[in-house]
Write a protein that holds these residues in place. Structure first.
Motif, PDB file in Angstrom:
ATOM      1  N   LYS A   1      22.148  78.032 -10.258  1.00  0.00           N
ATOM      2  CA  LYS A   1      22.634  76.663 -10.149  1.00  0.00           C
ATOM      3  C   LYS A   1      21.624  75.775  -9.438  1.00  0.00           C
ATOM      4  CE  LYS A   1      26.654  74.118  -8.385  1.00  0.00           C
ATOM      5  NZ  LYS A   1      27.998  74.234  -7.755  1.00  0.00           N
ATOM      6  N   ILE A   2      20.744  76.372  -8.635  1.00  0.00           N
ATOM      7  CA  ILE A   2      19.787  75.621  -7.819  1.00  0.00           C
ATOM      8  C   ILE A   2      18.363  75.924  -8.264  1.00  0.00           C
ATOM      9  CG2 ILE A   2      18.883  75.350  -5.475  1.00  0.00           C
ATOM     10  CD1 ILE A   2      21.668  75.986  -4.432  1.00  0.00           C
ATOM     11  N   MET A   3      17.535  74.882  -8.342  1.00  0.00           N
ATOM     12  CA  MET A   3      16.119  75.054  -8.653  1.00  0.00           C
ATOM     13  C   MET A   3      15.290  74.256  -7.655  1.00  0.00           C
ATOM     14  SD  MET A   3      13.964  74.329 -12.185  1.00  0.00           S
ATOM     15  CE  MET A   3      14.146  72.546 -12.116  1.00  0.00           C
ATOM     16  N   THR A   4      14.278  74.885  -7.083  1.00  0.00           N
ATOM     17  CA  THR A   4      13.383  74.217  -6.132  1.00  0.00           C
ATOM     18  C   THR A   4      12.133  73.732  -6.856  1.00  0.00           C
ATOM     19  OG1 THR A   4      14.153  75.604  -4.298  1.00  0.00           O
ATOM     20  CG2 THR A   4      12.041  74.484  -4.016  1.00  0.00           C
ATOM     21  N   ILE A   5      11.780  72.475  -6.628  1.00  0.00           N
ATOM     22  CA  ILE A   5      10.551  71.932  -7.211  1.00  0.00           C
ATOM     23  C   ILE A   5       9.591  71.582  -6.073  1.00  0.00           C
ATOM     24  CG2 ILE A   5      11.633  71.093  -9.324  1.00  0.00           C
ATOM     25  CD1 ILE A   5      11.702  68.290  -8.061  1.00  0.00           C
ATOM     26  N   LYS A   6       8.330  71.877  -6.275  1.00  0.00           N
ATOM     27  CA  LYS A   6       7.304  71.601  -5.263  1.00  0.00           C
ATOM     28  C   LYS A   6       6.431  70.430  -5.705  1.00  0.00           C
ATOM     29  CE  LYS A   6       7.033  76.417  -3.716  1.00  0.00           C
ATOM     30  NZ  LYS A   6       6.130  77.589  -3.498  1.00  0.00           N
ATOM     31  N   ASN A   7       5.936  69.724  -4.732  1.00  0.00           N
ATOM     32  CA  ASN A   7       5.062  68.590  -5.006  1.00  0.00           C
ATOM     33  C   ASN A   7       3.634  69.116  -5.216  1.00  0.00           C
ATOM     34  OD1 ASN A   7       3.828  66.139  -5.245  1.00  0.00           O
ATOM     35  ND2 ASN A   7       4.606  65.293  -3.322  1.00  0.00           N
ATOM     36  N   ASP A   8       3.431  69.681  -6.407  1.00  0.00           N
ATOM     37  CA  ASP A   8       2.112  70.226  -6.713  1.00  0.00           C
ATOM     38  C   ASP A   8       1.697  69.787  -8.111  1.00  0.00           C
ATOM     39  OD1 ASP A   8       3.600  71.803  -8.470  1.00  0.00           O
ATOM     40  OD2 ASP A   8       3.498  73.593  -7.208  1.00  0.00           O
ATOM     41  N   GLU A   9       0.505  70.165  -8.479  1.00  0.00           N
ATOM     42  CA  GLU A   9      -0.066  69.719  -9.751  1.00  0.00           C
ATOM     43  C   GLU A   9       0.759  70.183 -10.942  1.00  0.00           C
ATOM     44  OE1 GLU A   9      -4.290  70.080 -12.251  1.00  0.00           O
ATOM     45  OE2 GLU A   9      -4.142  70.820 -10.187  1.00  0.00           O
ATOM     46  N   GLU A  10       1.272  71.398 -10.884  1.00  0.00           N
ATOM     47  CA  GLU A  10       2.070  71.929 -11.986  1.00  0.00           C
ATOM     48  C   GLU A  10       3.342  71.103 -12.180  1.00  0.00           C
ATOM     49  OE1 GLU A  10       3.613  74.279 -15.053  1.00  0.00           O
ATOM     50  OE2 GLU A  10       1.581  74.111 -14.243  1.00  0.00           O
ATOM     51  N   THR A  11       4.049  70.822 -11.103  1.00  0.00           N
ATOM     52  CA  THR A  11       5.312  70.083 -11.191  1.00  0.00           C
ATOM     53  C   THR A  11       5.091  68.644 -11.638  1.00  0.00           C
ATOM     54  OG1 THR A  11       6.281  71.451  -9.448  1.00  0.00           O
ATOM     55  CG2 THR A  11       7.350  69.339  -9.893  1.00  0.00           C
ATOM     56  N   ARG A  12       3.985  68.048 -11.214  1.00  0.00           N
ATOM     57  CA  ARG A  12       3.733  66.635 -11.542  1.00  0.00           C
ATOM     58  C   ARG A  12       3.484  66.407 -13.025  1.00  0.00           C
ATOM     59  NH1 ARG A  12       1.234  66.723  -6.264  1.00  0.00           N
ATOM     60  NH2 ARG A  12      -0.789  67.352  -7.129  1.00  0.00           N
ATOM     61  N   ARG A  13       3.315  67.471 -13.790  1.00  0.00           N
ATOM     62  CA  ARG A  13       3.089  67.352 -15.231  1.00  0.00           C
ATOM     63  C   ARG A  13       4.348  66.902 -15.973  1.00  0.00           C
ATOM     64  NH1 ARG A  13       2.559  72.519 -17.039  1.00  0.00           N
ATOM     65  NH2 ARG A  13       2.153  71.678 -19.107  1.00  0.00           N
ATOM     66  N   PHE A  14       5.502  67.138 -15.398  1.00  0.00           N
ATOM     67  CA  PHE A  14       6.765  66.887 -16.090  1.00  0.00           C
ATOM     68  C   PHE A  14       7.393  65.568 -15.629  1.00  0.00           C
ATOM     69  CE2 PHE A  14       6.264  71.513 -15.601  1.00  0.00           C
ATOM     70  CZ  PHE A  14       6.173  71.865 -16.933  1.00  0.00           C
ATOM     71  N   GLU A  15       7.857  64.786 -16.583  1.00  0.00           N
ATOM     72  CA  GLU A  15       8.494  63.505 -16.255  1.00  0.00           C
ATOM     73  C   GLU A  15       9.947  63.671 -15.831  1.00  0.00           C
ATOM     74  OE1 GLU A  15       7.835  60.085 -18.774  1.00  0.00           O
ATOM     75  OE2 GLU A  15       6.327  61.200 -19.917  1.00  0.00           O
ATOM     76  N   THR A  16      10.628  64.679 -16.377  1.00  0.00           N
ATOM     77  CA  THR A  16      12.060  64.841 -16.101  1.00  0.00           C
ATOM     78  C   THR A  16      12.431  66.313 -15.964  1.00  0.00           C
ATOM     79  OG1 THR A  16      12.615  64.922 -18.460  1.00  0.00           O
ATOM     80  CG2 THR A  16      12.664  62.752 -17.389  1.00  0.00           C
ATOM     81  N   PHE A  17      13.605  66.512 -15.392  1.00  0.00           N
ATOM     82  CA  PHE A  17      14.244  67.830 -15.358  1.00  0.00           C
ATOM     83  C   PHE A  17      15.673  67.662 -15.850  1.00  0.00           C
ATOM     84  CE2 PHE A  17      11.068  68.095 -11.922  1.00  0.00           C
ATOM     85  CZ  PHE A  17      10.353  69.213 -12.347  1.00  0.00           C
ATOM     86  N   SER A  18      16.158  68.655 -16.574  1.00  0.00           N
ATOM     87  CA  SER A  18      17.541  68.641 -17.052  1.00  0.00           C
ATOM     88  C   SER A  18      18.165  69.997 -16.776  1.00  0.00           C
ATOM     89  CB  SER A  18      17.614  68.354 -18.554  1.00  0.00           C
ATOM     90  OG  SER A  18      16.970  67.135 -18.872  1.00  0.00           O
ATOM     91  N   CYS A  19      19.482  70.005 -16.612  1.00  0.00           N
ATOM     92  CA  CYS A  19      20.168  71.283 -16.437  1.00  0.00           C
ATOM     93  C   CYS A  19      21.299  71.400 -17.452  1.00  0.00           C
ATOM     94  CB  CYS A  19      20.687  71.456 -15.012  1.00  0.00           C
ATOM     95  SG  CYS A  19      22.205  70.561 -14.623  1.00  0.00           S
ATOM     96  N   GLN A  20      21.711  72.630 -17.677  1.00  0.00           N
ATOM     97  CA  GLN A  20      22.758  72.920 -18.659  1.00  0.00           C
ATOM     98  C   GLN A  20      23.758  73.908 -18.055  1.00  0.00           C
ATOM     99  OE1 GLN A  20      22.216  75.946 -21.911  1.00  0.00           O
ATOM    100  NE2 GLN A  20      22.145  74.122 -23.213  1.00  0.00           N
ATOM    101  N   MET A  21      25.036  73.642 -18.279  1.00  0.00           N
ATOM    102  CA  MET A  21      26.081  74.599 -17.926  1.00  0.00           C
ATOM    103  C   MET A  21      26.646  75.175 -19.220  1.00  0.00           C
ATOM    104  SD  MET A  21      28.130  73.226 -14.559  1.00  0.00           S
ATOM    105  CE  MET A  21      29.310  72.305 -15.521  1.00  0.00           C
ATOM    106  N   LYS A  22      26.875  76.490 -19.207  1.00  0.00           N
ATOM    107  CA  LYS A  22      27.332  77.174 -20.412  1.00  0.00           C
ATOM    108  C   LYS A  22      28.313  78.273 -20.042  1.00  0.00           C
ATOM    109  CE  LYS A  22      25.434  79.631 -24.450  1.00  0.00           C
ATOM    110  NZ  LYS A  22      24.175  80.096 -25.091  1.00  0.00           N
ATOM    111  N   ASN A  23      29.382  78.374 -20.830  1.00  0.00           N
ATOM    112  CA  ASN A  23      30.278  79.517 -20.708  1.00  0.00           C
ATOM    113  C   ASN A  23      30.534  80.076 -22.106  1.00  0.00           C
ATOM    114  OD1 ASN A  23      32.248  77.898 -21.922  1.00  0.00           O
ATOM    115  ND2 ASN A  23      33.537  77.726 -20.103  1.00  0.00           N
ATOM    116  N   PRO A  24      31.326  81.121 -22.247  1.00  0.00           N
ATOM    117  CA  PRO A  24      31.480  81.741 -23.566  1.00  0.00           C
ATOM    118  C   PRO A  24      32.068  80.855 -24.654  1.00  0.00           C
ATOM    119  CG  PRO A  24      32.121  83.294 -21.857  1.00  0.00           C
ATOM    120  CD  PRO A  24      31.920  81.970 -21.183  1.00  0.00           C
ATOM    121  N   VAL A  25      32.639  79.684 -24.293  1.00  0.00           N
ATOM    122  CA  VAL A  25      33.269  78.838 -25.311  1.00  0.00           C
ATOM    123  C   VAL A  25      32.640  77.451 -25.436  1.00  0.00           C
ATOM    124  CG1 VAL A  25      35.467  80.058 -25.070  1.00  0.00           C
ATOM    125  CG2 VAL A  25      35.049  77.994 -23.712  1.00  0.00           C
ATOM    126  N   SER A  26      31.680  77.097 -24.569  1.00  0.00           N
ATOM    127  CA  SER A  26      31.126  75.740 -24.612  1.00  0.00           C
ATOM    128  C   SER A  26      29.820  75.665 -23.838  1.00  0.00           C
ATOM    129  CB  SER A  26      32.122  74.731 -24.006  1.00  0.00           C
ATOM    130  OG  SER A  26      32.332  75.016 -22.631  1.00  0.00           O
TER     131      SER A  26
END
Length: 228
Positions: free
Chosen positions: A179-204
């Motif tokens: 449920k939790i993701m840590t992002i660091k202020n580094d060159e790799e992370t700065r490449r991405f403009e956005t982050f998205s998350c998804q919730m999923k269970n067996p029916v949706s």
């Protein structure tokens, strides 16, 4: 494993008898669970159960947790309790359809055909669809000056478990994480403009709106709050 082999083993030494009893216990457990299908069903949806039976059928009896759901005999067809008006039995196949599934409809469904209990059973769990999540940062104000930030995939999971979480960086693919993701202020992370998350269970499954990366090279350095 043949029964005669187990019989010989059970008459042998103490150690072999212990092994024998363990094997018999495992066989009993496997037999008890044989033919039992675990199934998740969306609340409000339609449950269809189709027992694998071939041949002529003269009578059918479906039960839910040992209580009558529907019975068909030569004298007629009768539905019981809360299953009335939302249950349909196909008397040629023994298939059962129940509409408007509710949490109270969770449980074990069994069927008898021609007065014989069938091996096929249905362990049904009625759960809700997941809600649309939002990405929430910690600390609540995360800026381009922060060394790192924690992103939380925030959504109501009441009655929707089990839920799994996935994250997407920019336009990339979904990666199953917690449920939790840590992002660091580094060159790799700065490449991405956005982050998205998804919730999923067996029916949706549902995904959040994109959350603007506070460390992105294309951001203006202002603070970024919650995106829902």
């Amino acid at each position: 494993m043949k029964v005669d082999f187990l019989s010989v083993l059970c008459r042998s030494s103490d150690m072999e008898r212990q092994v024998c009893f363990l094997l018999l216990l495992l066989a009993a457990l496997n037999s008890a669970s044989a033919g039992r299908e675990e199934r998740y069903q969306a609340a409000g949806g339609t449950l269809v159960m189709a027992p694998p039976y071939s041949g002529p059928i003269t009578n059918i009896l479906w039960k839910h947790n040992g209580n009558l759901v529907v019975q068909w005999l030569s004298s007629g067809l009768e539905y019981y309790g809360r299953f009335k008006d939302r249950t349909t039995l196909d008397t040629t196949t023994a298939n059962l359809e129940i509409t408007g599934m509710k949490e109270a409809d969770s449980g074990l469904y069994t069927v008898e055909i021609n007065f014989v209990a069938q091996d096929q059973e249905y362990d049904v769990k009625v759960i809700k669809n997941v809600s649309k999540p939002g990405v929430k940062p910690r600390p609540l104000t995360c800026t381009s000056d922060s060394e790192s930030c924690v992103l939380v995939c925030n959504g109501d999971t009441t009655g929707a478990e089990p839920v799994t979480y996935s994250w997407r960086k920019g336009d990339g693919g979904w990666i199953t994480e917690g449920k939790i993701m840590t992002i660091k202020n580094d060159e790799e992370t700065r490449r991405f403009e956005t982050f998205s998350c998804q919730m999923k269970n067996p029916v949706s499954e549902k995904e959040s709106d994109p959350y603007k990366n506070p460390f992105s090279e294309k951001q203006d350095g202002s603070s970024v709050g919650l995106v829902v």
